[in-house]
Every structure is written in structure tokens, then in C-alpha cells.
Design a protein around this motif. Sequence first.
Motif, PDB file in Angstrom:
ATOM      1  N   TYR A  46       0.843  -1.211   0.000  1.00  0.00           N
ATOM      2  CA  TYR A  46       0.000   0.000   0.000  1.00  0.00           C
ATOM      3  C   TYR A  46       0.879   1.263   0.000  1.00  0.00           C
ATOM      4  N   TYR A 129      -3.651  -7.669  19.037  1.00  0.00           N
ATOM      5  CA  TYR A 129      -4.649  -6.646  19.378  1.00  0.00           C
ATOM      6  C   TYR A 129      -6.017  -6.993  18.811  1.00  0.00           C
ATOM      7  N   GLY A 154       0.405 -14.441   6.073  1.00  0.00           N
ATOM      8  CA  GLY A 154       1.302 -14.202   7.199  1.00  0.00           C
ATOM      9  C   GLY A 154       0.534 -13.956   8.490  1.00  0.00           C
ATOM     10  N   VAL A 155      -0.364 -12.968   8.470  1.00  0.00           N
ATOM     11  CA  VAL A 155      -1.211 -12.698   9.631  1.00  0.00           C
ATOM     12  C   VAL A 155      -2.129 -13.902   9.881  1.00  0.00           C
ATOM     13  N   GLY A 175      -7.660 -18.738  -0.765  1.00  0.00           N
ATOM     14  CA  GLY A 175      -7.893 -18.723  -2.204  1.00  0.00           C
ATOM     15  C   GLY A 175      -7.553 -19.996  -2.965  1.00  0.00           C
ATOM     16  N   LYS A 179      -4.084 -23.818   0.183  1.00  0.00           N
ATOM     17  CA  LYS A 179      -4.036 -22.807   1.251  1.00  0.00           C
ATOM     18  C   LYS A 179      -5.024 -23.170   2.368  1.00  0.00           C
ATOM     19  N   TYR A 194     -12.739 -19.484  -0.786  1.00  0.00           N
ATOM     20  CA  TYR A 194     -13.683 -18.451  -1.235  1.00  0.00           C
ATOM     21  C   TYR A 194     -13.570 -18.151  -2.729  1.00  0.00           C
ATOM     22  N   SER A 218      -9.379  -8.524   6.318  1.00  0.00           N
ATOM     23  CA  SER A 218      -8.267  -7.750   5.763  1.00  0.00           C
ATOM     24  C   SER A 218      -8.266  -7.793   4.245  1.00  0.00           C
ATOM     25  N   PHE A 240      -9.566  -4.587   8.755  1.00  0.00           N
ATOM     26  CA  PHE A 240      -8.183  -4.176   9.079  1.00  0.00           C
ATOM     27  C   PHE A 240      -7.232  -4.252   7.886  1.00  0.00           C
ATOM     28  N   LEU A 268      -2.739  -1.255  13.630  1.00  0.00           N
ATOM     29  CA  LEU A 268      -1.769  -1.608  14.677  1.00  0.00           C
ATOM     30  C   LEU A 268      -1.150  -0.369  15.319  1.00  0.00           C
ATOM     31  N   ARG A 317      -0.691 -13.312  -4.912  1.00  0.00           N
ATOM     32  CA  ARG A 317      -1.244 -14.339  -4.008  1.00  0.00           C
ATOM     33  C   ARG A 317      -0.468 -15.645  -4.108  1.00  0.00           C
TER      34      ARG A 317
HETATM   35  N1  NAP Z   1      -4.633  -2.847  10.157  1.00  0.00           N
HETATM   36  C1  NAP Z   1      -3.592  -3.465  10.688  1.00  0.00           C
HETATM   37  O1  NAP Z   1      -3.221  -3.216  11.823  1.00  0.00           O
HETATM   38  C2  NAP Z   1      -2.887  -4.497   9.876  1.00  0.00           C
HETATM   39  C3  NAP Z   1      -1.661  -5.016  10.314  1.00  0.00           C
HETATM   40  C4  NAP Z   1      -1.069  -6.057   9.602  1.00  0.00           C
HETATM   41  C5  NAP Z   1      -1.672  -6.528   8.443  1.00  0.00           C
HETATM   42  N2  NAP Z   1      -2.834  -5.969   8.025  1.00  0.00           N
HETATM   43  C6  NAP Z   1      -3.513  -6.468   6.830  1.00  0.00           C
HETATM   44  O2  NAP Z   1      -3.664  -7.871   6.968  1.00  0.00           O
HETATM   45  C7  NAP Z   1      -3.644  -8.457   5.689  1.00  0.00           C
HETATM   46  C8  NAP Z   1      -2.660  -9.606   5.687  1.00  0.00           C
HETATM   47  O3  NAP Z   1      -1.340  -9.083   5.716  1.00  0.00           O
HETATM   48  P1  NAP Z   1      -0.096 -10.005   5.381  1.00  0.00           P
HETATM   49  O4  NAP Z   1       1.070  -9.090   5.298  1.00  0.00           O
HETATM   50  O5  NAP Z   1      -0.088 -11.143   6.329  1.00  0.00           O
HETATM   51  O6  NAP Z   1      -0.425 -10.525   3.906  1.00  0.00           O
HETATM   52  P2  NAP Z   1      -0.869 -12.004   3.452  1.00  0.00           P
HETATM   53  O7  NAP Z   1      -2.118 -12.367   4.153  1.00  0.00           O
HETATM   54  O8  NAP Z   1       0.293 -12.905   3.561  1.00  0.00           O
HETATM   55  O9  NAP Z   1      -1.174 -11.757   1.934  1.00  0.00           O
HETATM   56  C9  NAP Z   1      -2.405 -11.208   1.530  1.00  0.00           C
HETATM   57  C10 NAP Z   1      -3.411 -12.316   1.171  1.00  0.00           C
HETATM   58  O10 NAP Z   1      -4.657 -11.695   0.912  1.00  0.00           O
HETATM   59  C11 NAP Z   1      -5.399 -12.532   0.067  1.00  0.00           C
HETATM   60  N3  NAP Z   1      -6.021 -11.776  -1.005  1.00  0.00           N
HETATM   61  C12 NAP Z   1      -7.349 -11.758  -1.271  1.00  0.00           C
HETATM   62  N4  NAP Z   1      -7.594 -11.028  -2.344  1.00  0.00           N
HETATM   63  C13 NAP Z   1      -6.415 -10.567  -2.801  1.00  0.00           C
HETATM   64  C14 NAP Z   1      -6.038  -9.769  -3.917  1.00  0.00           C
HETATM   65  N5  NAP Z   1      -6.944  -9.278  -4.792  1.00  0.00           N
HETATM   66  N6  NAP Z   1      -4.729  -9.480  -4.100  1.00  0.00           N
HETATM   67  C15 NAP Z   1      -3.806  -9.953  -3.247  1.00  0.00           C
HETATM   68  N7  NAP Z   1      -4.120 -10.722  -2.158  1.00  0.00           N
HETATM   69  C16 NAP Z   1      -5.411 -11.028  -1.943  1.00  0.00           C
HETATM   70  C17 NAP Z   1      -4.422 -13.575  -0.521  1.00  0.00           C
HETATM   71  O11 NAP Z   1      -4.708 -14.825   0.124  1.00  0.00           O
HETATM   72  P3  NAP Z   1      -5.751 -15.836  -0.617  1.00  0.00           P
HETATM   73  O12 NAP Z   1      -5.139 -16.198  -1.934  1.00  0.00           O
HETATM   74  O13 NAP Z   1      -5.848 -16.973   0.321  1.00  0.00           O
HETATM   75  O14 NAP Z   1      -7.026 -15.079  -0.782  1.00  0.00           O
HETATM   76  C18 NAP Z   1      -3.067 -13.074  -0.094  1.00  0.00           C
HETATM   77  O15 NAP Z   1      -2.136 -14.106   0.080  1.00  0.00           O
HETATM   78  C19 NAP Z   1      -3.337  -7.342   4.692  1.00  0.00           C
HETATM   79  O16 NAP Z   1      -4.553  -6.867   4.161  1.00  0.00           O
HETATM   80  C20 NAP Z   1      -2.719  -6.294   5.563  1.00  0.00           C
HETATM   81  O17 NAP Z   1      -2.849  -5.009   5.060  1.00  0.00           O
HETATM   82  C21 NAP Z   1      -3.434  -4.967   8.714  1.00  0.00           C
END
Ligand code: NAP
Length: 327
Positions: A46, A129, A154-155, A175, A179, A194, A218, A240, A268, A317
Motif C-alpha cells: 500500500y 490486538y 502471514g497474519v 484462495g 491454502k 472463497y 483484511s 483491518f 496496529l 497471491r
Molecule cells: N490494520 C492493521 O493493523 C494491519 C496489520 C497487519 C496486516 N494488516 C492487513 O492484513 C492483511 C494480511 O497481511 P499479510 O502481510 O499477512 O499478507 P498475506 O495475508 O500474507 O497476503 C495477503 C493475502 O490476501 C489474500 N487476497 C485476497 N484477495 C487478494 C487480492 N486481490 N490481491 C492480493 N491478495 C489477496 C491472498 O490470500 P488468498 O489467496 O488466500 O485469498 C493473499 O495471500 C493485509 O490486508 C494487511 O494489510 C493490517
Amino acid sequence: MAKTIQIKSNGGPEVMELVDLPVGEPGPGQVRIRHHACGLNFIDVYQRSGLYPAPLPQAMGNEAAGVIEAVGEGVTHLKPGDRAAYAGGGPGAYCEARVMNAMVVCKLPDAIPFDVAAAMMLKGMTVQYLLKRTLPQGGIAAGDHILWHAAAGGVGLIACQWAKALGYQLIGTAGSDEKCQLAKEHGAAFVINYKNENFVERVKAITGGQGVKVVYDSVGKDTFDGSLDCLRPFGLMASFGNASGPVPPFAPALLGPKGSLYLTRQTLFTHMSTRESTQAMADDLFEVVASGAVKIRIDQRYALADAVKAHRDLEARRTTGSSVLLP
Ligand SMILES: NC(=O)c1ccc[n+]([C@@H]2O[C@H](COP(=O)([O-])OP(=O)(O)OC[C@H]3O[C@@H](n4cnc5c(N)ncnc54)[C@H](OP(=O)(O)O)[C@@H]3O)[C@@H](O)[C@H]2O)c1
């Protein structure tokens, strides 16, 4: 000087360049840390694309682990030679070494290797959190169903294990069938692919028509509407992230007929506003990792210079679990 991944304009993965930047000495409240491993996170995408705007040029990355080389005036919780790890503190973690705000940097227990720490600080404190402080009215009880999207990421894999340790029945979406299997092996009670299943119908079936008390979403644009339909009355939509794109503007009046729902958008960095709150979240994470209740899975390792490939894989992905960049 330290090799650092930097962007001079927003755009695709190709805007990232490996450059040499001066490091310097820490000022008051700062430390200099030499990284052994850096974490890869979706927030990096992002920030690179400009969805989360920041001044340019910008060094990339928000998570790393290494050794403290020098501490500035007023820093009492770290000293030169300490093993340390962090999330946040401002972008710039994709590098060999940097000077940064000490507030977010935590001393790393000896039992946790540097690569594991770099793979877990931002993602693990996020799960902390969310599961401990972002709760529906009345909380979550052992045995309750919760819905977690992107459960093999990862999360996601940290959430599957931590939720199980807390006694929750996590319904995880992902996806692909592979997975889904991975999420199940890490503690998800139910999994939904999904891409080829209707997750709203499956959640209703799993919960006997009741729906869940909370959805942790997320994925954003692609799942938001469906997530609201998975909630029981007074349920909590905890948004999130936006891996599929940001959620379009939306009318709060919609929450009424769907069952007087609650909606929150969490980040976070709000939870990390003090040294004490940051350390408390990190300590909770260190405990579940050191006890073995949560295992950090590093499925992708890249050289720091290959950050472009790492971003391409994450956005396509192609990754599961956590990824690290090695300086
Ligand atoms: N707000 C906060 O405090 C906070 C903190 C940390 C992370 N996050 C959010 O948590 C999420 C996970 O973070 P992460 O770093 O661990 O990443 P991640 O889950 O390892 O990677 C993102 C996953 O999202 C899914 N996804 C669904 N639609 C997608 C698309 N159109 N393009 C790409 N990916 C898509 C994919 O899994 P599938 O193929 O299984 O769908 C992909 O592997 C992210 O959205 C991140 O921004 C938020």
C-alpha cells in the motif's frame, strides 16, 4: 552507508531500487540497529503503490530484527549489543542498518531467532490486538466461531494458531484448496475456499444459521459485503486491511437492518502509541511463540536486493505464511 530499498515515485514493484544511504548516529530517543532479517508485509504494497500516501523519496519496509549498535540520549530499555526486533516506527526497514525511534523497538528473547522475529512482529502484534482487544459486545467465549479471511497468509496462519490456543473455532477463508489445507493444519476449525465456494452460505451452515459474533476482514473490497452478511445481530465487523482494494464509501444506515451491527477499522499503529502498550503486545507475542503455541512459518526467503520479486509474489497471491528479506 547501508544498502536500502527505496522508492522515488509510487507505482508497481519495479519502482523499488537498491540504493546506498548514509546511516549516522542516533539522536535523543533513537537507536541504530543492524538488521539480520526484514519482514515483508502487505502494508509495504500500500505504501509503495501510494494507497497510503507518504512523502517521497521513501525507504520501504515496516518490520525487522537485528542487533543494537548505538543508543541515543534517554533510551533506557536497550543497549549496544542487544538483540532486538520491531514493527512500525515509520517506513525504512528494508535495509542493512538504520537509525530509528527506539519507542517501538523491543529487546528480543534469546529463544527467538532473528528471521522468526522479522517474520512475526508486525503480523503477530496485529493478531494480538485483534483477538485480545478488538472484540464484539460481551467478548468471545471458548467454543465461539469467528471468521478470518486470508487465513493462510502471514497474519492468517498466526491467527489460526492463536485463536485455537484461546479455544475459539476459527473459520478461515483462503484462495485455494492447498491454502485451505495449510490453515487447517495450523488450527482453523473450518476452512472455506472463497474462490469457488460462497463463504456466506458456508458460514451460515457451519454456525447453524446463527452467523458469527465477529469477522476479521483484511481482504477489503471483495469480501466486505459478504462479511456483513456472516454476522449475527450486534456482531462486529473488524476491518483491518484492503488486499483486494479499498472498501468503497458505504452508508452506516445499512448496519441497522442487518442486525444493528458494529463496524470498526483498526490499525496496529494506534495500539502502539506508547512504549508500554507496544512492549505489552510484544511480550504476549513472545510468550505464545516461545511456548510453541504459535509457530511462525517462513515460506519465502528473498535477498534484500530481490524485494521487487517479493512484492510481485505477495500481490499475485503466490505466498503463504510469512516472508523475509535477508540483507
Ligand atoms: N490494520 C492493521 O493493523 C494491519 C496489520 C497487519 C496486516 N494488516 C492487513 O492484513 C492483511 C494480511 O497481511 P499479510 O502481510 O499477512 O499478507 P498475506 O495475508 O500474507 O497476503 C495477503 C493475502 O490476501 C489474500 N487476497 C485476497 N484477495 C487478494 C487480492 N486481490 N490481491 C492480493 N491478495 C489477496 C491472498 O490470500 P488468498 O489467496 O488466500 O485469498 C493473499 O495471500 C493485509 O490486508 C494487511 O494489510 C493490517
